[in-house]
Write an enzyme that holds these catalytic residues in place. Structure first.
Site, PDB file in Angstrom:
ATOM      1  N   ASP A  40       0.716  -1.264  -0.138  1.00  0.00           N
ATOM      2  CA  ASP A  40      -0.033  -0.136  -0.149  1.00  0.00           C
ATOM      3  C   ASP A  40       0.978   1.292  -0.086  1.00  0.00           C
ATOM      4  O   ASP A  40       1.654   1.605   0.755  1.00  0.00           O
ATOM      5  CB  ASP A  40      -0.842  -0.081   1.397  1.00  0.00           C
ATOM      6  CG  ASP A  40      -1.803   1.140   1.338  1.00  0.00           C
ATOM      7  OD1 ASP A  40      -1.451   2.196   0.768  1.00  0.00           O
ATOM      8  OD2 ASP A  40      -2.604   1.332   2.252  1.00  0.00           O
ATOM      9  N   TYR A  99       0.645  -0.267  15.225  1.00  0.00           N
ATOM     10  CA  TYR A  99      -0.256  -0.416  14.021  1.00  0.00           C
ATOM     11  C   TYR A  99       0.045   0.285  12.808  1.00  0.00           C
ATOM     12  O   TYR A  99       0.114   1.576  12.983  1.00  0.00           O
ATOM     13  CB  TYR A  99      -1.768  -0.232  14.510  1.00  0.00           C
ATOM     14  CG  TYR A  99      -2.761  -0.437  13.472  1.00  0.00           C
ATOM     15  CD1 TYR A  99      -2.916  -1.695  12.895  1.00  0.00           C
ATOM     16  CD2 TYR A  99      -3.330   0.585  12.751  1.00  0.00           C
ATOM     17  CE1 TYR A  99      -3.854  -2.095  12.166  1.00  0.00           C
ATOM     18  CE2 TYR A  99      -4.046   0.243  11.551  1.00  0.00           C
ATOM     19  CZ  TYR A  99      -4.252  -0.938  11.238  1.00  0.00           C
ATOM     20  OH  TYR A  99      -5.306  -1.286  10.429  1.00  0.00           O
ATOM     21  N   LYS A 158      -3.253  -3.117   8.147  1.00  0.00           N
ATOM     22  CA  LYS A 158      -3.163  -4.620   8.078  1.00  0.00           C
ATOM     23  C   LYS A 158      -2.589  -5.099   6.956  1.00  0.00           C
ATOM     24  O   LYS A 158      -1.876  -4.318   5.908  1.00  0.00           O
ATOM     25  CB  LYS A 158      -4.824  -5.158   7.855  1.00  0.00           C
ATOM     26  CG  LYS A 158      -5.523  -5.210   8.896  1.00  0.00           C
ATOM     27  CD  LYS A 158      -4.931  -6.599   9.855  1.00  0.00           C
ATOM     28  CE  LYS A 158      -5.437  -6.537  11.297  1.00  0.00           C
ATOM     29  NZ  LYS A 158      -4.782  -7.278  12.528  1.00  0.00           N
ATOM     30  N   ASP A 159      -2.210  -6.178   6.927  1.00  0.00           N
ATOM     31  CA  ASP A 159      -0.984  -7.001   6.028  1.00  0.00           C
ATOM     32  C   ASP A 159      -1.796  -7.107   4.561  1.00  0.00           C
ATOM     33  O   ASP A 159      -0.841  -7.017   3.785  1.00  0.00           O
ATOM     34  CB  ASP A 159      -0.443  -8.355   6.662  1.00  0.00           C
ATOM     35  CG  ASP A 159      -0.557  -8.010   7.840  1.00  0.00           C
ATOM     36  OD1 ASP A 159       0.198  -7.152   8.531  1.00  0.00           O
ATOM     37  OD2 ASP A 159      -0.959  -8.925   9.034  1.00  0.00           O
ATOM     38  N   GLN A 213      -5.077 -27.699 -11.414  1.00  0.00           N
ATOM     39  CA  GLN A 213      -5.114 -28.736 -12.324  1.00  0.00           C
ATOM     40  C   GLN A 213      -4.229 -29.844 -12.205  1.00  0.00           C
ATOM     41  O   GLN A 213      -3.241 -29.471 -11.598  1.00  0.00           O
ATOM     42  CB  GLN A 213      -5.516 -28.254 -13.660  1.00  0.00           C
ATOM     43  CG  GLN A 213      -6.470 -27.218 -14.001  1.00  0.00           C
ATOM     44  CD  GLN A 213      -7.955 -27.506 -13.622  1.00  0.00           C
ATOM     45  OE1 GLN A 213      -8.827 -26.722 -13.291  1.00  0.00           O
ATOM     46  NE2 GLN A 213      -8.388 -28.711 -14.095  1.00  0.00           N
ATOM     47  N   GLY A 243      18.698  -5.431   0.301  1.00  0.00           N
ATOM     48  CA  GLY A 243      18.754  -6.817  -0.197  1.00  0.00           C
ATOM     49  C   GLY A 243      17.648  -7.791  -0.527  1.00  0.00           C
ATOM     50  O   GLY A 243      17.321  -8.623  -1.237  1.00  0.00           O
TER      51      GLY A 243
HETATM   52  C1  F6R Z   1      -7.697  -0.688   7.771  1.00  0.00           C
HETATM   53  C2  F6R Z   1      -7.360   0.821   7.391  1.00  0.00           C
HETATM   54  C3  F6R Z   1      -8.261   1.600   7.511  1.00  0.00           C
HETATM   55  C4  F6R Z   1      -7.854   2.738   8.383  1.00  0.00           C
HETATM   56  C5  F6R Z   1      -8.615   3.698   8.982  1.00  0.00           C
HETATM   57  C6  F6R Z   1      -7.988   4.870   9.549  1.00  0.00           C
HETATM   58  O1  F6R Z   1      -6.639  -1.752   7.273  1.00  0.00           O
HETATM   59  O2  F6R Z   1      -6.515   0.844   6.541  1.00  0.00           O
HETATM   60  O3  F6R Z   1      -9.432   1.057   8.170  1.00  0.00           O
HETATM   61  O4  F6R Z   1      -7.417   2.152   9.646  1.00  0.00           O
HETATM   62  O5  F6R Z   1      -9.177   4.469   7.638  1.00  0.00           O
HETATM   63  O6  F6R Z   1      -7.029   5.421   9.223  1.00  0.00           O
HETATM   64  P1  F6R Z   1      -5.921   6.643   9.542  1.00  0.00           P
HETATM   65  O7  F6R Z   1      -5.566   6.053  10.744  1.00  0.00           O
HETATM   66  O8  F6R Z   1      -4.901   6.583   8.491  1.00  0.00           O
HETATM   67  O9  F6R Z   1      -6.878   7.749   9.448  1.00  0.00           O
HETATM   68 MG    MG Z   2      -4.074   2.213   3.092  1.00  0.00          MG
HETATM   69 MG    MG Z   3      -4.777  -2.352   1.850  1.00  0.00          MG
END
Ligand code: F6R
Ligand code: MG
Ligand code: MG
Length: 366
Positions: free
Chosen positions: A11, A228, A231-232, A241, A103
């Site tokens: 992202d 935080y 998410k990943d 197949q 790397g």
């Molecule tokens: C979940 C995600 C969104 C943000 C939320 C708050 O993975 O990316 O739900 O956590 O929009 O975002 P910020 O903290 O960047 O304002």
């Molecule tokens: Mg994002």
């Molecule tokens: Mg994303």
């Protein structure tokens, strides 16, 4: 012919908020990878998105964990981030957790799934990509594809799959791994993979041939950054197949919108909705979590495709169900099990709130 299929994603900026990727960012990535194809480093590539994640799907002959390939991905994300900054996209460079490439992109933020394979006479592969969820989201679908005869009839009636598959499982918190065999060890295996916030299926192998069948990205951004950072949003490659499940057996698990971690602020359980690439635009409460799937036929490493597999009408009902489940879960508001349990929130605002008010807790009088 040995081919490596590398899927590397990050992202690098959302449009608008965390809901989608900007087309110009993806265009920058395409230009970069085009040059790498011209130079011969890549055989072929496809640039796509899943929600706010830019996805680089690349074929080459450099093997897994190759520095040149990882640097190409890193540099591509850096160029995309520069444009994201100019457009003031949201969270520009969000997943690039390091200032300099050293790397390998593993541990630096981007998600990686790679497999080196001997290309078969015909090599269908499916690349799954998810947004607003984490690595363990593949556990249940991979279990169904490779271990559940109620999903994959081939396990019962196809002689080349009857000896089952082995699952490489990673403990993402303790950095340990174990391989367990299906079918005879499924009860042991389910203890672990049924707890997807900690144990993630990294790879699946045919027990008949030892060939790799599936590989996923298992990095956890919060565990890398110690806080935080989104998410990943994992990816997963599955071969189809022949000795592996049929395309239809691989897609079938997604007709059931399983509850996964992620959604708003990465802090909620919500249904995983199978959608076309076009519809990977999580906007309702930043979700619900999405999964896309692109199918390719490999031809000497050339990516013939993609076919957007979830565009199929037969996934409409799963999408409808996911929306109903989303309504139901949302009604819980800030309560578990919609909200994640406290231990999973330890990288969010929980510690700050605890610090602020912990002095006001008094011992109970027994
Ligand atoms: C979940 C995600 C969104 C943000 C939320 C708050 O993975 O990316 O739900 O956590 O929009 O975002 P910020 O903290 O960047 O304002
Ligand atoms: Mg994002
Ligand atoms: Mg994303």
């Amino acid at each position: 012919m040995k081919i490596t299929l590398s899927v590397i994603k990050a992202d690098i900026g959302g449009y608008v908020g965390h809901s989608d990727s900007h087309p110009e960012i993806l265009e920058v990535a395409r230009e970069k990878l085009k040059k790498a194809r011209l130079s011969g480093l890549l055989i072929d590539f496809e640039v796509t998105k899943c929600g706010d994640d830019a996805q680089l799907i690349m074929t080459h002959q450099q093997g897994e964990n190759n520095e040149k390939i990882h640097k190409l991905a890193w540099d591509t994300f850096i160029s995309g981030t520069e444009l994201a900054r100019k457009l003031k996209l949201y969270g520009a460079g969000q997943d690039l957790l390091s200032d300099a490439f050293s790397g390998n992109v593993k541990g630096m933020g981007p998600g990686v799934a790679e497999m080196e394979i001997e290309e078969r006479k015909s090599e269908p592969v499916i690349v799954f990509m998810a947004d607003k969820t984490s690595a363990g989201a593949w556990n249940l679908p991979l279990y169904k594809m490779f271990a559940d005869p109620f999903n994959t009839i081939g396990l019962v009636i196809a002689p080349n799959m009857h000896s089952g598959f082995s699952f490489e499982i990673h403990d993402v918190k303790e950095h340990k791994k174990i391989t367990l065999n299906s079918p005879e060890e499924i009860y042991d295996m389910l203890i672990f993979i049924g707890a997807p916030s900690r144990y993630a299926v990294k790879a699946v192998y045919s027990r008949d041939t030892g060939d790799i069948a599936a590989v996923s990205s298992t990095q956890r951004l919060a565990l890398i950054a110690g806080r935080y950072v989104g998410k990943d949003d994992p990816v997963c490659i599955v071969r189809a197949q022949g000795n592996f499940p049929a395309v239809g057996e691989i897609l079938e698990p997604f007709t059931h919108p399983t509850l996964v971690e992620g959604w708003m602020r990465g802090s909620h359980h919500g249904p995983l909705m199978p959608v076309s690439v076009e519809d990977s635009t999580p906007a309702r409460f930043d979700g619900p979590p999405r999964v896309t799937s692109l199918g390719f036929q490999l031809a000497e490493g050339k990516l013939v495709g993609p076919r957007d597999m979830f565009i199929d009408k037969s996934f409409d009902e799963a999408r409808h169900q996911a929306n109903l489940i989303a309504d139901y879960m949302r009604k819980h508001g800030p309560f578990e099990p919609h909200r994640l349990p406290l231990e999973e929130m330890e990288y969010t605002t929980m510690p700050q709130i605890m610090d602020k008010i912990s002095g006001r807790f008094e011992p109970l009088e027994e």
